[in-house]
Write a protein that holds these residues in place. Sequence first.
Motif, mmCIF file in Angstrom:
data_model
loop_
_atom_site.group_PDB
_atom_site.id
_atom_site.type_symbol
_atom_site.label_atom_id
_atom_site.label_comp_id
_atom_site.label_asym_id
_atom_site.label_seq_id
_atom_site.Cartn_x
_atom_site.Cartn_y
_atom_site.Cartn_z
ATOM 1 N N UNK A 150 35.194 -0.759 -7.259
ATOM 2 C CA UNK A 150 35.567 -1.226 -8.597
ATOM 3 C C UNK A 150 34.532 -2.219 -9.142
ATOM 4 N N UNK A 151 34.052 -3.110 -8.288
ATOM 5 C CA UNK A 151 33.046 -4.079 -8.716
ATOM 6 C C UNK A 151 31.762 -3.374 -9.130
ATOM 7 N N UNK A 152 31.392 -2.351 -8.339
ATOM 8 C CA UNK A 152 30.199 -1.574 -8.701
ATOM 9 C C UNK A 152 30.409 -0.872 -10.040
ATOM 10 N N UNK A 153 31.640 -0.357 -10.258
ATOM 11 C CA UNK A 153 31.933 0.286 -11.547
ATOM 12 C C UNK A 153 31.860 -0.722 -12.684
ATOM 13 N N UNK A 154 32.419 -1.935 -12.440
ATOM 14 C CA UNK A 154 32.361 -2.956 -13.481
ATOM 15 C C UNK A 154 30.924 -3.359 -13.788
ATOM 16 N N UNK A 155 30.122 -3.537 -12.735
ATOM 17 C CA UNK A 155 28.713 -3.884 -12.954
ATOM 18 C C UNK A 155 27.997 -2.790 -13.730
ATOM 19 N N UNK A 156 28.293 -1.536 -13.344
ATOM 20 C CA UNK A 156 27.668 -0.421 -14.057
ATOM 21 C C UNK A 156 28.122 -0.380 -15.513
ATOM 22 N N UNK A 157 29.429 -0.689 -15.736
ATOM 23 C CA UNK A 157 29.953 -0.699 -17.102
ATOM 24 C C UNK A 157 29.305 -1.808 -17.930
ATOM 25 N N UNK A 158 29.144 -2.995 -17.304
ATOM 26 C CA UNK A 158 28.504 -4.091 -18.022
ATOM 27 C C UNK A 158 27.068 -3.737 -18.396
ATOM 28 N N UNK A 159 26.360 -3.123 -17.447
ATOM 29 C CA UNK A 159 24.992 -2.725 -17.728
ATOM 30 C C UNK A 159 24.951 -1.674 -18.845
ATOM 31 N N UNK A 160 25.875 -0.725 -18.766
ATOM 32 C CA UNK A 160 25.923 0.312 -19.780
ATOM 33 C C UNK A 160 26.308 -0.294 -21.138
ATOM 34 N N UNK A 161 27.239 -1.263 -21.098
ATOM 35 C CA UNK A 161 27.642 -1.923 -22.332
ATOM 36 C C UNK A 161 26.473 -2.682 -22.948
ATOM 37 N N UNK A 162 25.694 -3.382 -22.096
ATOM 38 C CA UNK A 162 24.523 -4.086 -22.609
ATOM 39 C C UNK A 162 23.535 -3.110 -23.240
#
Length: 638
Positions: free
Chosen positions: A147-159
């Motif tokens: 989940x943390x990896x997904x959140x990090x990936x989502x944050x990067x994608x959001x940026x």
Amino acid sequence: MMPRSFSSYGSPPPSYSTIAPSKGYGTVGSSLQPSSQYTRSSRRNGDLNGPTGTETSPLWSGTTVSRRLTHRISMILCGIVAVLLVIVFAQNTGLWPTLADDIPASEKAARRQSWHLEKQMWVMERGQWALEQSKHEEMWGRERKARQEERDAFKQEKAEWELERQARQKERDAFEREKAEWARQRREEENHRKEVEWQRRGAYWSEPWPGSSQCHGYGTRPYSANLLNLPEGVDYREACKDMPIKINGRWMDSPNKCEQDKHNTWGTWYVNFGESQCVTYWDPFLDKGCSPDQTGMRKYEAPLRNLRRGDDWDLMCSTTPATIRGVHFDSPKTCEIDGHGGRTVGNAYYELSRFLPRGTHMIWGINLGANNVTNAVNMAKAIASCVVLDLLEVGNEADLYRKNGLRPSNWTVQDYVPNWISVADPAVAAAGISGPDGPVSVQGAAFGQGFTPTEIFNLGILDSAPGKARDNPPAGLHALTLWTIDYTLQAATLGIKELFFHEGIGYKYDFASIFQPVTLNRSTTDGSPLDPPSAPHIQPSFYGAIVINSFVGKTGASKIVELDVGDSNVSGCAVFEGNAVKRAVFINLHAWLTSSTGTRPSVHIDLDFASGPSASQSQVDAFWSRRHGGADLGGAEL
């Protein structure tokens, strides 16, 4: 034989002797003096070792008796506890049933066996649960990591999305600006086309002027212009609504109002740009706490600043925006006035002139718009004695009074002249002005465009106490030069000795200045930035001044008379020195605009009183040319 002991006083015991035989006891063999007997009462009292004595008796020992009693009590208590423990053990093992125990011993044994098995099962289940918990925690750890990896990936994608959105927004903003620029260009082209079309038909707008000294809302001021040379048979409303105009450097479409009286047709525009004098603001904001009539809201109050005298306070308040704690509001919810919004200027204000350096020259303005003689007289009296009063100006741009509500809309120059005289006469009397040749004179005729000096002169304004007048010139380089020459020489033919022109650095009405001495970074018309800046330069009136000075001459004995040419667009003047004509000047005022077509018209004048070589048309054209080297006039290069 009795045990040996010591008395409490530490004396040695007495000597013993043989006790005499008695009933129940054997003989020892000799008698002991003195003798004693053990009685039954002494044994009942617990003294089994000898006769009863007192504290002073040699046989008394309290310590021995106390130790024996304590030892026996302890033994008894221990026995009782042991018996109780045996009973409890027997009851718990089923060997000795209690009075309330109705469960057989075999059943108790079976229950104990069942409890033992349940305990073993519980131990096994607890171990299984601990194992499962360990597996779950391991699985949860993997899920949390995923989940943390997904959140990090989502944050990067959001940026990345945000960067892409900003890039798209910049593209959209650039497109919108380009679109707006295209629309502006199309509007300008359309407006220019309409302007050219109407000019071909002969109609055009005069130079616009502020239609009122009051503002018409936040950053908004009315402007008016006269519709001139309207062709016959054309509805003035149609032409007014269809003709564009430039105000403050921008094209304006159809006016907000089109009006007509028996003399003029004019339009009115409400201009909401380039009008800093109409920009009001709020300061400071006061937090008045929670709003009593609206849940979850706070109430803020602020006084309205930069509100000018005469402005509609309610209109200005209701159109002034505000930003409070980062939130923008287009207008306040309510507007109130406390009675202190107006300003009354009295003698105390005018007396501030005493702080000016002694000998300061001043032109004092007297209010004509109020149409109040008493007020005008008081203003004339208020000037302090430390200044040098050159002129009293009675009224400013009075021709605009009919447009800004100070006079009726049908107010004309015929009404202006007697109105001006009725206010100016008592004012100049109060100021001690005896005539136009005294140390202080009066100036009037400060017009926008509605009235002309010729009109007021013909109506006899110079027959009153005022002896001076001035006006404002039109715009345009050559037009300004011609206007300066024509207007100044006409004033001279009427006996006017002095004329005053606007002067200033970067002043909006600086067209009459001789020169602009410094670099200007902003436009003098609308305050917009200039790129590149405007360098110091000579103004058009400078060239007019050269012509006038050359024409008047240096003798100081010149007399100027007007020459009748027979053309209303051509004026002429001659200079007499003595009884001879020395110089003459003719001004061709036939308009030739950049939009004019065909052959440029010329005017031929025959001078039957002049002698000597005449000027050719090429020399006249050279005077106005901008070719390299320019032309020389009065010792100055043009």
